[in-house]
Design an enzyme around this catalytic site. Structure first.
Site, PDB file in Angstrom:
ATOM      1  N   ALA A  13      48.048  42.006  36.903  1.00 35.81           N
ATOM      2  CA  ALA A  13      48.420  41.296  38.132  1.00 35.81           C
ATOM      3  C   ALA A  13      47.606  41.722  39.344  1.00 35.81           C
ATOM      4  CB  ALA A  13      49.912  41.500  38.409  1.00 35.81           C
ATOM      5  N   GLY A  15      44.369  42.512  39.411  1.00 40.36           N
ATOM      6  CA  GLY A  15      42.955  42.153  39.342  1.00 40.36           C
ATOM      7  C   GLY A  15      42.655  40.853  40.061  1.00 40.36           C
ATOM      8  N   GLU A  38      51.068  45.693  35.480  1.00 41.05           N
ATOM      9  CA  GLU A  38      49.821  46.431  35.619  1.00 41.05           C
ATOM     10  C   GLU A  38      49.871  47.635  34.679  1.00 41.05           C
ATOM     11  OE1 GLU A  38      46.892  47.009  36.621  1.00 41.05           O
ATOM     12  OE2 GLU A  38      46.510  45.092  37.598  1.00 41.05           O
ATOM     13  N   ARG A  39      48.728  48.261  34.492  1.00 38.92           N
ATOM     14  CA  ARG A  39      48.662  49.397  33.567  1.00 38.92           C
ATOM     15  C   ARG A  39      49.479  50.573  34.099  1.00 38.92           C
ATOM     16  NH1 ARG A  39      44.348  49.336  36.707  1.00 38.92           N
ATOM     17  NH2 ARG A  39      43.620  51.280  37.659  1.00 38.92           N
ATOM     18  N   ASN A 128      37.628  29.325  28.281  1.00 32.96           N
ATOM     19  CA  ASN A 128      37.583  28.897  29.675  1.00 32.96           C
ATOM     20  C   ASN A 128      38.685  27.874  29.919  1.00 32.96           C
ATOM     21  OD1 ASN A 128      36.725  27.509  32.183  1.00 32.96           O
ATOM     22  ND2 ASN A 128      34.884  28.764  31.958  1.00 32.96           N
ATOM     23  N   HIS A 159      27.078  35.143  35.678  1.00 32.38           N
ATOM     24  CA  HIS A 159      28.365  35.630  36.184  1.00 32.38           C
ATOM     25  C   HIS A 159      28.144  36.810  37.134  1.00 32.38           C
ATOM     26  CE1 HIS A 159      30.098  33.336  32.812  1.00 32.38           C
ATOM     27  NE2 HIS A 159      31.208  33.339  33.525  1.00 32.38           N
ATOM     28  N   HIS A 160      29.221  37.233  37.775  1.00 36.88           N
ATOM     29  CA  HIS A 160      29.220  38.352  38.712  1.00 36.88           C
ATOM     30  C   HIS A 160      28.859  39.669  38.020  1.00 36.88           C
ATOM     31  CE1 HIS A 160      33.129  39.454  36.948  1.00 36.88           C
ATOM     32  NE2 HIS A 160      33.347  38.149  36.932  1.00 36.88           N
ATOM     33  N   LYS A 163      31.272  41.566  35.249  1.00 37.15           N
ATOM     34  CA  LYS A 163      31.630  41.048  33.921  1.00 37.15           C
ATOM     35  C   LYS A 163      31.094  41.984  32.851  1.00 37.15           C
ATOM     36  CE  LYS A 163      31.842  36.844  31.116  1.00 37.15           C
ATOM     37  NZ  LYS A 163      33.288  37.040  30.884  1.00 37.15           N
ATOM     38  N   GLY A 169      32.273  34.209  27.028  1.00 37.86           N
ATOM     39  CA  GLY A 169      33.052  33.453  26.052  1.00 37.86           C
ATOM     40  C   GLY A 169      32.802  31.962  26.160  1.00 37.86           C
ATOM     41  N   THR A 170      32.596  31.489  27.386  1.00 36.29           N
ATOM     42  CA  THR A 170      32.317  30.062  27.577  1.00 36.29           C
ATOM     43  C   THR A 170      30.973  29.679  26.974  1.00 36.29           C
ATOM     44  OG1 THR A 170      33.630  30.035  29.603  1.00 36.29           O
ATOM     45  CG2 THR A 170      32.052  28.240  29.299  1.00 36.29           C
TER      46      THR A 170
END
Length: 273
Positions: A13, A15, A38-39, A128, A159-160, A163, A169-170
């Site tokens: 939650a 992130g 959360e962890r 995605n 991607h940023h 990652k 995955g997409t």
């Protein structure tokens, strides 16, 4: 407050994606935020999920123990990492909870665990959750059937910097859509890296190129290149909210499903097009 048709729990939650999911859950008709996790050891434990996501107080307190909130949700939404997702999968399977899985980077054993769990619970598992990306996958299948046998096919994704898996995955889903349309197995025709003296391009292969930079949310292009012309099909995401809305839409769609493994094309009805 609208009447809820489905109660969701959001893991990760705190992130970037988790906060977007909380915002989407609070805004979407028919969805109720039932739990946020959360962890263990996170400094965010005990915080109000809505305040964390910038949407005001919700009364949903961030916790670390899934068992303590098992009666507060119907569907778990998970965009974390494979090891965590598989632990959550085992819990949901045991307690009859649906799952929306947006985590990427699973190995074959992880994917098999998801398939086995889907015999007992309903799961939407997609690389995605953007509506646009899934429309693109359908377009790629059609383009591959017309052009795939005689063009050079390349997939480029960006991607940023944060990652952790590559290709995305997409991008892999794009490759699988193209390979499937050509009656091929992606494992047999994918080329994931080129370096040094590679020789000429091998006909019939699908190449992948990866960029990691800055704050790029997600950009994907498939190129069908011939001599004298090429077709490029591109999707660019400018906000994670498109993924969050798709994930919550999937959770709503699962409300009538008892078990089975589905993806966004099922949710959107794209396979009938």
């Amino acid at each position: 407050m609208h009447e809820a048709q489905i109660r969701v729990a959001i893991v990760g939650a705190g992130g970037r994606m988790g906060r977007q999911l909380i915002q989407a859950a609070m805004a979407m008709e028919g969805v109720q935020l039932g739990a946020a996790l959360e962890r263990e050891g996170s400094s965010l434990l005990g915080s109000d999920a809505g305040e964390l996501a910038g949407v005001g107080k919700t009364g949903v307190i961030i916790q670390s123990d899934l068992a303590s909130v098992k009666d507060d949700f119907d569907v778990l939404v998970d965009f974390t990492r494979p090891e965590g997702t598989l632990a959550h999968l085992a819990f949901c399977r045991k307690h009859g909870k649906g799952m929306v899985i947006g985590t990427t980077g699973f190995d074959d054993a992880g994917k098999q665990a998801i398939r086995e769990a889907s015999q007992e619970i309903a799961i939407v598992f997609a690389a995605n959750f953007s509506v646009g990306v899934n429309v693109m996958l359908k377009l790629l299948e059609k383009a591959a059937k017309v052009m795939g046998d005689y063009t050079d096919i390349e997939i480029i994704e960006a991607h940023h910097r944060h990652k952790v898996d590559a290709p995305s995955g997409t991008a892999l889903a794009m490759g699988e859509a193209i390979a499937g349309a050509l009656d091929k197995d992606l494992k047999d025709c994918a080329v994931y890296s080129r370096e040094g003296y590679t020789g000429e391009r091998v006909p019939g292969t699908i190449g992948f190129a990866t960029v990691r930079a800055g704050d790029i949310v997600g950009e994907h292009t498939a190129m069908f290149a011939d001599i004298g012309e090429r077709v490029e099909i591109t999707h660019k995401a400018s906000s994670r909210m498109t993924f969050a809305n798709g994930a919550l839409r999937s959770a709503l769609w699962l409300k009538t499903k008892k078990n089975g493994l589905f993806d966004m094309r099922d949710v959107l009805g794209l396979d009938v097009l």
